[in-house]
Enzyme design. Structure first.
Site, PDB file in Angstrom:
ATOM      1  N   TYR A 154      10.660  99.086  42.608  1.00 27.96           N
ATOM      2  CA  TYR A 154      10.335  99.355  41.194  1.00 27.96           C
ATOM      3  C   TYR A 154       9.023 100.147  41.094  1.00 27.96           C
ATOM      4  O   TYR A 154       8.934 101.140  40.365  1.00 27.96           O
ATOM      5  CB  TYR A 154      10.226  98.019  40.470  1.00 27.96           C
ATOM      6  CG  TYR A 154      10.042  98.104  38.974  1.00 27.96           C
ATOM      7  CD1 TYR A 154      11.108  98.445  38.136  1.00 27.96           C
ATOM      8  CD2 TYR A 154       8.815  97.819  38.387  1.00 27.96           C
ATOM      9  CE1 TYR A 154      10.946  98.497  36.760  1.00 27.96           C
ATOM     10  CE2 TYR A 154       8.647  97.869  37.012  1.00 27.96           C
ATOM     11  CZ  TYR A 154       9.716  98.209  36.200  1.00 27.96           C
ATOM     12  OH  TYR A 154       9.550  98.269  34.835  1.00 27.96           O
ATOM     13  N   LYS A 158       8.577 103.935  39.532  1.00 23.36           N
ATOM     14  CA  LYS A 158       7.749 104.217  38.348  1.00 23.36           C
ATOM     15  C   LYS A 158       6.582 105.143  38.687  1.00 23.36           C
ATOM     16  O   LYS A 158       6.161 105.950  37.856  1.00 23.36           O
ATOM     17  CB  LYS A 158       7.254 102.906  37.722  1.00 23.36           C
ATOM     18  CG  LYS A 158       8.375 102.027  37.167  1.00 23.36           C
ATOM     19  CD  LYS A 158       9.148 102.715  36.050  1.00 23.36           C
ATOM     20  CE  LYS A 158      10.117 101.770  35.341  1.00 23.36           C
ATOM     21  NZ  LYS A 158      10.809 102.400  34.211  1.00 23.36           N
TER      22      LYS A 158
HETATM   23  P1  NDP Z   1      16.380  96.003  29.247  1.00 22.05           P
HETATM   24  O1  NDP Z   1      17.112  95.588  30.470  1.00 22.05           O
HETATM   25  O2  NDP Z   1      16.287  95.051  28.097  1.00 22.05           O
HETATM   26  O3  NDP Z   1      17.005  97.357  28.684  1.00 22.05           O
HETATM   27  C1  NDP Z   1      17.318  98.427  29.521  1.00 22.05           C
HETATM   28  C2  NDP Z   1      18.585  99.082  29.013  1.00 22.05           C
HETATM   29  O4  NDP Z   1      18.930 100.128  29.944  1.00 22.05           O
HETATM   30  C3  NDP Z   1      19.769  98.108  28.973  1.00 22.05           C
HETATM   31  O5  NDP Z   1      20.480  98.255  27.756  1.00 22.05           O
HETATM   32  C4  NDP Z   1      20.610  98.541  30.169  1.00 22.05           C
HETATM   33  O6  NDP Z   1      21.996  98.313  30.005  1.00 22.05           O
HETATM   34  C5  NDP Z   1      20.330 100.035  30.202  1.00 22.05           C
HETATM   35  N1  NDP Z   1      20.683 100.604  31.491  1.00 22.05           N
HETATM   36  C6  NDP Z   1      20.609 100.022  32.733  1.00 22.05           C
HETATM   37  N2  NDP Z   1      21.098 100.856  33.650  1.00 22.05           N
HETATM   38  C7  NDP Z   1      21.497 101.976  32.999  1.00 22.05           C
HETATM   39  C8  NDP Z   1      22.097 103.193  33.405  1.00 22.05           C
HETATM   40  N3  NDP Z   1      22.402 103.421  34.701  1.00 22.05           N
HETATM   41  N4  NDP Z   1      22.363 104.137  32.472  1.00 22.05           N
HETATM   42  C9  NDP Z   1      22.080 103.930  31.181  1.00 22.05           C
HETATM   43  N5  NDP Z   1      21.531 102.783  30.721  1.00 22.05           N
HETATM   44  C10 NDP Z   1      21.232 101.826  31.626  1.00 22.05           C
HETATM   45  O7  NDP Z   1      14.932  96.464  29.724  1.00 22.05           O
HETATM   46  P2  NDP Z   1      13.539  96.543  28.932  1.00 22.05           P
HETATM   47  O8  NDP Z   1      13.783  96.858  27.504  1.00 22.05           O
HETATM   48  O9  NDP Z   1      12.727  95.371  29.291  1.00 22.05           O
HETATM   49  O10 NDP Z   1      12.888  97.808  29.678  1.00 22.05           O
HETATM   50  C11 NDP Z   1      12.986  99.127  29.163  1.00 22.05           C
HETATM   51  C12 NDP Z   1      12.128 100.038  30.019  1.00 22.05           C
HETATM   52  O11 NDP Z   1      10.775  99.570  30.001  1.00 22.05           O
HETATM   53  C13 NDP Z   1      12.543 100.072  31.495  1.00 22.05           C
HETATM   54  O12 NDP Z   1      12.386 101.381  31.995  1.00 22.05           O
HETATM   55  C14 NDP Z   1      11.566  99.123  32.153  1.00 22.05           C
HETATM   56  O13 NDP Z   1      11.386  99.413  33.508  1.00 22.05           O
HETATM   57  C15 NDP Z   1      10.309  99.397  31.332  1.00 22.05           C
HETATM   58  N6  NDP Z   1       9.314  98.323  31.380  1.00 22.05           N
HETATM   59  C16 NDP Z   1       9.594  97.068  30.896  1.00 22.05           C
HETATM   60  C17 NDP Z   1       8.619  96.074  30.930  1.00 22.05           C
HETATM   61  C18 NDP Z   1       8.868  94.687  30.409  1.00 22.05           C
HETATM   62  O14 NDP Z   1       7.942  93.875  30.464  1.00 22.05           O
HETATM   63  N7  NDP Z   1      10.043  94.377  29.882  1.00 22.05           N
HETATM   64  C19 NDP Z   1       7.304  96.345  31.475  1.00 22.05           C
HETATM   65  C20 NDP Z   1       7.117  97.682  31.960  1.00 22.05           C
HETATM   66  C21 NDP Z   1       8.092  98.627  31.890  1.00 22.05           C
HETATM   67  P3  NDP Z   1      22.660  96.948  30.619  1.00 22.05           P
HETATM   68  O15 NDP Z   1      21.873  95.827  30.065  1.00 22.05           O
HETATM   69  O16 NDP Z   1      24.062  96.988  30.139  1.00 22.05           O
HETATM   70  O17 NDP Z   1      22.536  97.055  32.110  1.00 22.05           O
END
Ligand code: NDP
Length: 247
Positions: A154, A158
């Site tokens: 990860y 990033k």
């Molecule tokens: P979630 O898992 O809640 O949301 C991510 C979304 O991306 C989901 O709807 C997922 O679908 C979708 N997704 C996964 N794989 C694919 C793909 N191959 N193509 C298209 N869509 C895809 O994550 P968060 O909202 O927590 O995170 C959002 C972003 O923020 C990410 O990039 C994460 O790394 C970053 N982030 C989050 C933090 C946190 O504390 N939550 C901290 C730092 C960064 P499905 O669920 O169906 O797989």
């Protein structure tokens, strides 16, 4: 209205932080293209947005597939004729200590977080370069800046997003396209709700503001970067982490 009639394509926006970003943009007048891997999830979110009076459309795609992303961008262009804002938000984790980390977990995380960002930037930048206008925002993470035991895949993905952001900012600046990253710290989402109270307590010891972030904290910074207020900001990574990292 800070984004009146702008067209924003947001990957992984059916739920979580991406959904919050889409809602923040829609409230400010943007037409948001809800994109996620499952079409039915996109539809549910878009229907909820429309019920609130927002402008929303859906375009399911798997960001790991360049063919899928190219097709999605072509369809958006056929229907709407423009993409003004791209948010690369789709992301996954497959955590494990390095010696136990399987090659498939390394590949899966790089494929979604880094290659997915490459695929969407590649497809959308063609459109933006022609239009000589655009904002690209990629969601990175503080982990990409500081590293983390158990998250080598990860962190590398990033950090790659941050370096990609700087390079594209330099390449696209002359065409009036800004490219920035947002690096959230520990944000209250389904991903972090799974952590034990003990782990959460340890994390908060390193957060000067003393609380976990909210998805809206991240969305507000994305809104700033997508708006005219940030026209002179490019190649930057804005940390939304309650002060965890200061430099
Ligand atoms: P979630 O898992 O809640 O949301 C991510 C979304 O991306 C989901 O709807 C997922 O679908 C979708 N997704 C996964 N794989 C694919 C793909 N191959 N193509 C298209 N869509 C895809 O994550 P968060 O909202 O927590 O995170 C959002 C972003 O923020 C990410 O990039 C994460 O790394 C970053 N982030 C989050 C933090 C946190 O504390 N939550 C901290 C730092 C960064 P499905 O669920 O169906 O797989």
């Amino acid at each position: 209205m800070r984004l009146k009639d702008e067209i924003a394509f947001i990957t992984g926006s059916a739920r979580g932080i991406g959904r919050e970003i889409a809602e923040a943009f829609a409230k400010e007048g943007a037409l948001v293209i809800i994109s996620d891997i499952k079409a039915e999830d996109c539809q549910v979110t878009a229907d909820e947005f429309k019920a609130k009076g927002y402008k929303a459309d859906i375009m399911a795609c798997n960001v790991t597939s360049s063919a899928d992303v190219d097709q999605a961008v072509d369809k958006i262009m056929e229907k709407h004729g423009r993409i003004d804002i791209l948010v690369n938000n789709a992301g996954i984790t497959r955590d494990n200590l390095f010696l136990r980390m399987k090659e498939e977990d390394w590949d899966a995380v790089i494929a979604v977080n880094l290659k997915g960002t490459f695929n969407a930037c590649k497809a959308v930048s063609k459109v933006m370069l022609k239009a000589r206008k655009g904002n690209i925002i990629s969601i990175a993470s503080v982990i990409g800046v500081m590293g983390n035991a158990g998250q080598a895949n990860y962190a590398a993905s990033k950090a790659g997003v941050i370096a990609l952001t700087k390079s594209l900012a330099r390449e696209f600046a002359s065409r009036n396209i800004t490219v920035n990253a947002v690096a959230p710290g520990y944000i209250k989402t389904a991903m972090t709700d799974k952590l034990s109270d003990e782990v959460k307590g340890k994390i908060l010891e390193n957060v000067p503001l003393g609380r976990m972030g909210l998805p809206s904290d991240v969305a507000n910074v994305c809104l700033f970067l997508a708006s005219k207020d940030a026209d002179y900001v490019t190649g930057q990574t804005l940390l939304v982490d309650g002060g965890m990292i200061m430099y």
